[in-house]
Write an enzyme that holds these catalytic residues in place. Structure first.
Site, PDB file in Angstrom:
ATOM      1  N   ASP A   1       0.835  -1.196   0.000  1.00 55.21           N
ATOM      2  CA  ASP A   1       0.000   0.000   0.000  1.00 55.21           C
ATOM      3  C   ASP A   1       0.873   1.250   0.000  1.00 55.21           C
ATOM      4  O   ASP A   1       1.978   1.238   0.540  1.00 55.21           O
ATOM      5  CB  ASP A   1      -0.892  -0.031   1.255  1.00 55.21           C
ATOM      6  CG  ASP A   1      -2.059   0.935   1.155  1.00 55.21           C
ATOM      7  OD1 ASP A   1      -2.283   1.515   0.074  1.00 55.21           O
ATOM      8  OD2 ASP A   1      -2.745   1.126   2.179  1.00 55.21           O
TER       9      ASP A   1
ATOM     10  N   ASN B   1     -10.655  -2.468  -6.258  1.00 52.51           N
ATOM     11  CA  ASN B   1      -9.818  -1.547  -7.048  1.00 52.51           C
ATOM     12  C   ASN B   1     -10.448  -1.151  -8.391  1.00 52.51           C
ATOM     13  O   ASN B   1     -10.016  -0.177  -9.017  1.00 52.51           O
ATOM     14  CB  ASN B   1      -8.412  -2.116  -7.289  1.00 52.51           C
ATOM     15  CG  ASN B   1      -7.526  -2.071  -6.054  1.00 52.51           C
ATOM     16  OD1 ASN B   1      -6.625  -2.887  -5.887  1.00 52.51           O
ATOM     17  ND2 ASN B   1      -7.771  -1.110  -5.160  1.00 52.51           N
TER      18      ASN B   1
END
Ligand code: FPP
Length: 235
Positions: A21, A69
């Site tokens: 991340d 996503n």
């Protein structure tokens, strides 16, 4: 003493899973476009795969693209797909050289056809490699994975399923559960990643953004893991 020298190689985590991340924040900090964050994130992923293999980690799972996503702008998604294709093409030779078996966990059926073909090619060519399993989580969501396992179990007419039956019907069937789960960029969340498999994993969260996650940062995570006392519910 270097960090590497502090690692106890007789007590390595067998399976390391990573939530990569912070690519976006890394780019923002440097006043660069987000896609350059991802480009540098790919460089880190390449390095960590080779590093994990070189220190004898047996299973490495990287969370590259979640079922959520798809909510990102189309331009970012197509940029990620482009990077993925390039990555698969360039890394096949590295995986062969390092005896790494590449697997995908997640539902790639909705991916562009050329990418599906590339993924299948790399999986097929590396399937007999046995030094390390590299699971790449693509369009992965853990609830979807568990639901799929339940549906498989119903299809197989297993009347009284056991925990083992669930494990055996996940994408990670036959693999040990993660010993260590790493998340970069400081977020204290699991984000629908390996919910079943991380029941007893040690969790390590670092503020370092994924593109900056170096060899040293990986060693720090392993050292932190080795300092923990794992009790698996015992005393
Ligand atoms: C997290 O950063 C990263 C992702 C959502 C996926 C991208 C992963 C990579 C580029 C590594 C390898 C991937 C491929 C496709 C070969 P973020 O965008 O969520 O960062 P932010 O939270 O700071 O915005």
């Amino acid at each position: 003493m270097s960090l590497r020298e502090k690692i106890d190689f007789s007590n390595l985590p067998v399976h390391v899973a990573i939530i990569m991340d912070g690519n976006g924040r890394w780019a923002k900090k440097k006043l660069l476009p987000r896609n350059l964050g991802h480009t540098n994130g790919v460089k880190t992923a390449k390095n960590i795969v080779e590093l994990a293999r070189s220190i004898n980690i047996k299973v490495l799972t990287l969370y590259a693209f979640s079922t959520e996503n798809w909510k990102r702008p189309e331009e970012e998604i197509s940029g990620l797909m482009w990077l993925l294709k390039k990555y698969l093409k360039s890394e096949l030779a590295t995986m062969q050289k390092n005896n790494i078996s590449f697997r995908v966990i997640g539902d790639i059926s909705k991916f562009p056809e050329d990418i599906i073909a590339e993924i299948k090619n790399v999986c097929e060519k590396t399937k007999n490699n046995d030094a390390m399993i590299f699971n790449f989580a693509l369009n992965y969501g853990s609830r979807q994975e568990i639901l799929r396992a339940v549906k498989n179990i119903i299809d197989k007419k297993i009347d009284t399923p056991s925990e083992q039956d669930i494990s055996d019907n996940l994408y990670t069937a036959g693999q040990p559960d993660p010993d260590l789960l790493i998340r970069t960029s400081g977020e204290m969340r699991i984000s629908n990643f390996l919910l079943w498999q991380i029941a007893y994993s040690e969790i390590y969260i670092t503020d370092v953004l994924w593109p900056d996650f170096s060899d040293e940062e990986f060693y720090k995570a392993i050292i932190a893991y080795q300092q923990r006392e794992r009790r698996f519910g015992g005393i």
